[in-house]
Enzyme design. Structure first.
Site, short mmCIF file in Angstrom:
data_model
loop_
_atom_site.label_atom_id
_atom_site.label_comp_id
_atom_site.label_asym_id
_atom_site.label_seq_id
_atom_site.Cartn_x
_atom_site.Cartn_y
_atom_site.Cartn_z
N HIS A 1 50.52 -31.50 -83.86
CA HIS A 1 51.74 -31.93 -83.16
C HIS A 1 53.04 -31.70 -83.93
CE1 HIS A 1 49.28 -33.31 -80.01
NE2 HIS A 1 49.09 -34.55 -80.38
N HIS B 1 53.79 -36.20 -74.35
CA HIS B 1 52.59 -36.90 -74.80
C HIS B 1 52.55 -38.34 -74.27
CE1 HIS B 1 49.24 -38.06 -77.38
NE2 HIS B 1 49.22 -36.85 -77.93
N GLU C 1 48.33 -33.73 -71.25
CA GLU C 1 49.35 -32.99 -71.99
C GLU C 1 49.30 -31.52 -71.58
OE1 GLU C 1 48.61 -33.85 -76.25
OE2 GLU C 1 47.30 -35.42 -75.45
#
Length: 379
Positions: free
Chosen positions: A136, A207, A344
């Protein structure tokens, strides 16, 4: 000298990009948009919370820290308005300890093996902060940055962030924008665009953790989900794709017909064991960049429905397997295992190291675009 040149290039790039967009972004406020201070970061940067509201009563709250969606308030079948995303009441808690609740993650959402990739013959090393893998965007990704408000108009806001060359190990000055728009038919859309002055990789997504029961009153195991995805991406024990794109047919990963999230979540399956439940990318059977419906989720008790549309080739379906009760969120809700799920929309994990996966490379002169919509209704 080298540092001065880098900052000059960054300033020129940012100025050029903003000038190209200045004419298209109205600065008018209206009845559909309000804003208020929401605290400050540790570096004393002010954080603002924006609220979009339509005439149906739906509200979406977004702050410029991490471009985070903090609340989505929608009605149930009895017209009771409740928040259907996990999160916190103040920015301090998001900064202190958040599992990416509601954030825009990047430059690279999901994982890159060992935090390493090569592009145009050059090797790059990133933070490997998740079981030895990059996750991420690294130690301080887009979710931990204060974004700039560059446009607000009826029912929408546009936030921008300039990620400088070398930030978290990624090449190129990257200018990223996201426009959140709330419609009258209870849909929140996220339109992304990005440009770079040097070849880079990019995989961004929102997210948010959803719980359609409202305020995480129950876990999500009885939510019924259908994914228009005939394939998923198998992973190894550290959740890095093996490179295979596998059919879901007949197994625990098959959501091509409506099925309760909890039905097969504890199946005796190696992939389920690796993810401690569902934590896998699903691959759609649609043309690259084509916009279409990819998911339908229902909570039978509240009657709430969420449909997801996207231009992305995949979606990471995550069932909150690592929420363990240590976080207390809005309205005193304790976030326990599987009290939320994520959809996502994104490209596949580790694409920079998997040439058979859709490319995530963005080059100078190109414009990255992506669109995702969460549509809410009741049954």
């Amino acid at each position: 000298m080298k540092k001065s040149v880098s900052w000059l290039a960054t300033a020129i790039f940012a100025c050029t990009f903003f000038m190209g967009n200045a004419q298209s972004n109205s600065l008018k406020t209206n009845m559909f948009l309000s804003e208020k201070p929401f605290g400050k970061t540790a570096a004393n940067e002010p954080v603002t919370l924006y609220t979009l509201k339509n005439t149906q009563g739906m509200e979406v709250h977004i702050m410029n820290y991490g471009a985070i969606i903090t609340k989505i308030i929608v009605p149930d079948k009895n017209e009771v308005m409740e928040d259907v995303v996990l999160g916190f009441e103040n920015v301090a808690d998001y900064i202190k300890d958040s599992p990416y609740f509601g954030a825009i993650v990047g430059r690279y959402g999901n994982r890159i093996a060992a935090g390493k990739f090569s592009l145009d013959g050059k090797s790059y090393t990133l933070a490997a902060q998740n079981n030895g893998q990059h996750l991420h965007g690294g130690l301080k990704g887009f979710d931990k940055k204060v974004w700039k408000m560059i446009g607000k108009k009826e029912g929408s806001i546009t936030l921008s962030y300039l990620s400088v060359d070398g930030e978290e190990g990624f090449p190129g000055n990257l200018e990223i924008q996201v426009t959140y728009t709330l419609s009258e038919d209870n849909a929140i859309s996220m339109d992304y665009s990005a440009k770079t002055d040097r070849a880079t990789v990019l995989n961004i997504c929102n997210h948010s953790y959803f719980n359609l029961s409202g305020n995480a009153k129950r876990d999500v195991l009885d939510h019924v989900i259908q994914l228009n995805a005939p394939h998923f991406i198998p992973v190894d024990k550290v959740l890095i794709p093996t490179g295979e794109v596998k059919s879901v047919k007949g197994g625990p990963f098959d959501f091509t017909s409506p099925k309760k999230i909890g039905l097969d979540i504890n199946a005796a399956d190696e992939q389920i064991a690796f993810g401690s439940g569902y934590d896998h990318c699903y691959a759609f059977d649609k043309a690259p960049g084509a916009y279409g419906k990819i998911a339908h989720v229902e909570d039978p008790i509240s009657g709430r429905i969420m449909e997801v549309f996207t231009t992305e080739p995949g979606v990471q379906f995550y069932t909150g397997n690592h929420l363990n009760g240590r976080l207390t969120g809005k309205n005193g809700a304790v976030y326990t295992k599987r009290s939320g799920f994520c959809l996502e929309t994104q490209h596949y994990p580790d694409s920079p190291n998997k040439p058979n996966f859709p490319s995530t490379v963005l080059r100078p002169g190109e414009t990255y675009t992506s669109k995702t919509v969460y549509q809410f209704s009741v049954q």
